[in-house]
Enzyme design. Structure first.
Site: not given
Ligand code: NAD
Ligand code: IPM
Ligand code: MN
Length: 367
Positions: A161, A207, A239, A263, A267
């Site tokens: 970001y 990750k 994942d 982020d 959702d």
């Protein structure tokens, strides 16, 4: 609603105004940037609900509106002027924000300056995103998952970001920044909050099996986790975590992860509890004023149609109340939302027929 006591700034009360009985009522100064699309409608319908909850609990809110967003940018070329930034930084007890994003600004540069700009320049390094099921029939999962109640601690000032990288010679390069200090402080915030809330498990997600830079998340999680012997510190690759959150959401309590993964997961989390219409977030730096917003975006297709779900904005207000030290009002708001959902007053995103304003008015009555 998560309790934000330990993340609350020492002040939070700036002015007192006279009352007819000669006493004073605490007044919190709230800066408002409603933004684009459904931002203004959810924010402006939430504000009277918050005013009512405040009045019921013996305090007041002084709202100061700022015009920044796509319209203002297209008219003036300004995204967030320095003078406004200084006002937001120096004069507000909290900042209450809608959403940014407009098809007329395809590069989204105004949102980067305003929203990401405020998060990063105010160093609001904790993006606190609760995922809490407020009515059992809102989850799309088959079984009774009434216990979905976890919080995502999303790192909010680093990662991809920062927009570092370059585009040249057919290469599109984005750099992900992970600093020892940045990774340490978000992990520590997650553990401290878990401890204060009596939560027993913190899950860190990265990750590191594919991205060597994520090794720092492993190292700091191990070091800092060791300082909290009463809390289980577990790791999931991002994942796998996405899969497990759908298969077994009730086992998660606190999740800490980087900016981008946070982020995406927020959702996913929203989907577990009825959709983006129910997901609120707080951008925090302990000891400073915070920024409170729904997780959802500007939903351009819904703008102006009075069908957007105002609950996420109202719950963002509840997070703001908690951080301002108004815990009873925060709880009352959440209870009111639960009661309204149970009574079936819902917007179209969850199969209801009520308008944005009808849902907000019902919550205001229930407070
Ligand atoms: P979005 O969150 O705006 O919408 C995703 C889906 O959820 C759409 O189907 C939308 O109709 C629905 N939805 C969202 N909020 C809702 C609400 N309150 N009530 C009912 N339905 C709701 O995400 P998007 O479509 O990917 O993005 C649209 C614009 O918003 C883009 O410009 C994006 O960059 C921006 N955005 C901004 C923020 C923010 O400012 N915090 C967050 C996400 C996206
Ligand atoms: C969010 C949004 C923003 C983000 C966008 C609008 C830049 O999706 O707040 O979740 O990615 O942080
Ligand atoms: Mn998002």
């Amino acid at each position: 609603m998560g309790l934000l006591r330990e993340l609350r700034p020492p002040h939070g009360i700036r002015v007192s105004v006279g009352r007819s009985d000669g006493g004073t009522v605490k007044t919190h100064r709230i800066a408002v940037i409603a933004g684009d699309g459904i931002g203004p409608e959810v924010i402006e319908t939430a504000i009277p609900v918050l005013d009512r909850a405040a009045a019921k609990h013996g305090f007041a809110l002084e709202w100061q509106r700022f015009p920044y967003g796509a319209d203002h940018y297209l008219k003036t070329g300004e995204t967030l002027p320095d003078e406004a930034f200084r006002k937001l930084r120096n004069e507000a007890d909290a900042i209450f924000v809608g959403a940014f994003g407009d098809p007329r600004v395809p590069g989204n540069e105004h949102a980067r300056d305003i929203l990401l700009g405020l998060r990063i320049r105010l160093d609001l390094y904790i993006n606190f995103r609760p995922v809490k099921l407020l009515h059992p029939d809102l989850t799309p999962l088959r079984w009774d998952s009434a216990t979905i109640d976890f919080v995502i601690f999303r790192e909010n000032t680093e990662g991809v970001y920062l927009g570092r990288g370059r585009i040249d010679g057919g290469k599109y390069i984005a750099e992900e920044v992970n600093t020892v200090a940045g990774v340490s402080r978000i992990i520590r915030a997650a553990f401290e909050w878990a401890k204060a809330q009596g939560r027993t498990r913190v899950t860190m997600s990265d990750k590191s099996n594919a991205i060597p830079a994520h090794r720092i998340w492993q190292q700091k999680f191990k070091d800092i986790g060791a300082e909290f012997p009463g809390i289980i510190a577990e790791h999931r690759f991002i994942d796998t975590l996405a899969l497990e959150l759908i298969r077994e959401p009730e086992r998660f309590q606190v999740i800490v992860t980087n900016n981008l993964f946070g982020d995406i997961l927020s959702d996913l989390g929203a989907a577990l509890i009825g959709g983006l219409g129910f997901a609120a977030s707080a951008n925090l730096h302990p000891g400073r004023a915070g920024l409170f917003e729904p997780v959802h975006g500007s939903a351009p297709a819904l703008a102006g149609t009075n069908v957007a779900n105002p609950v996420a904005a109202i719950l963002a207000g509840a997070l703001m109340f908690e951080q301002l030290g108004q815990r009873d009002a925060a709880r009352a708001l959440e209870q009111a939302v639960r009661a309204v959902l149970a009574a079936g007053v819902r917007t179209a995103d969850t199969g209801g027929t009520a308008t944005t304003q009808e849902v907000a008015a019902a919550v205001a009555r229930a407070v």
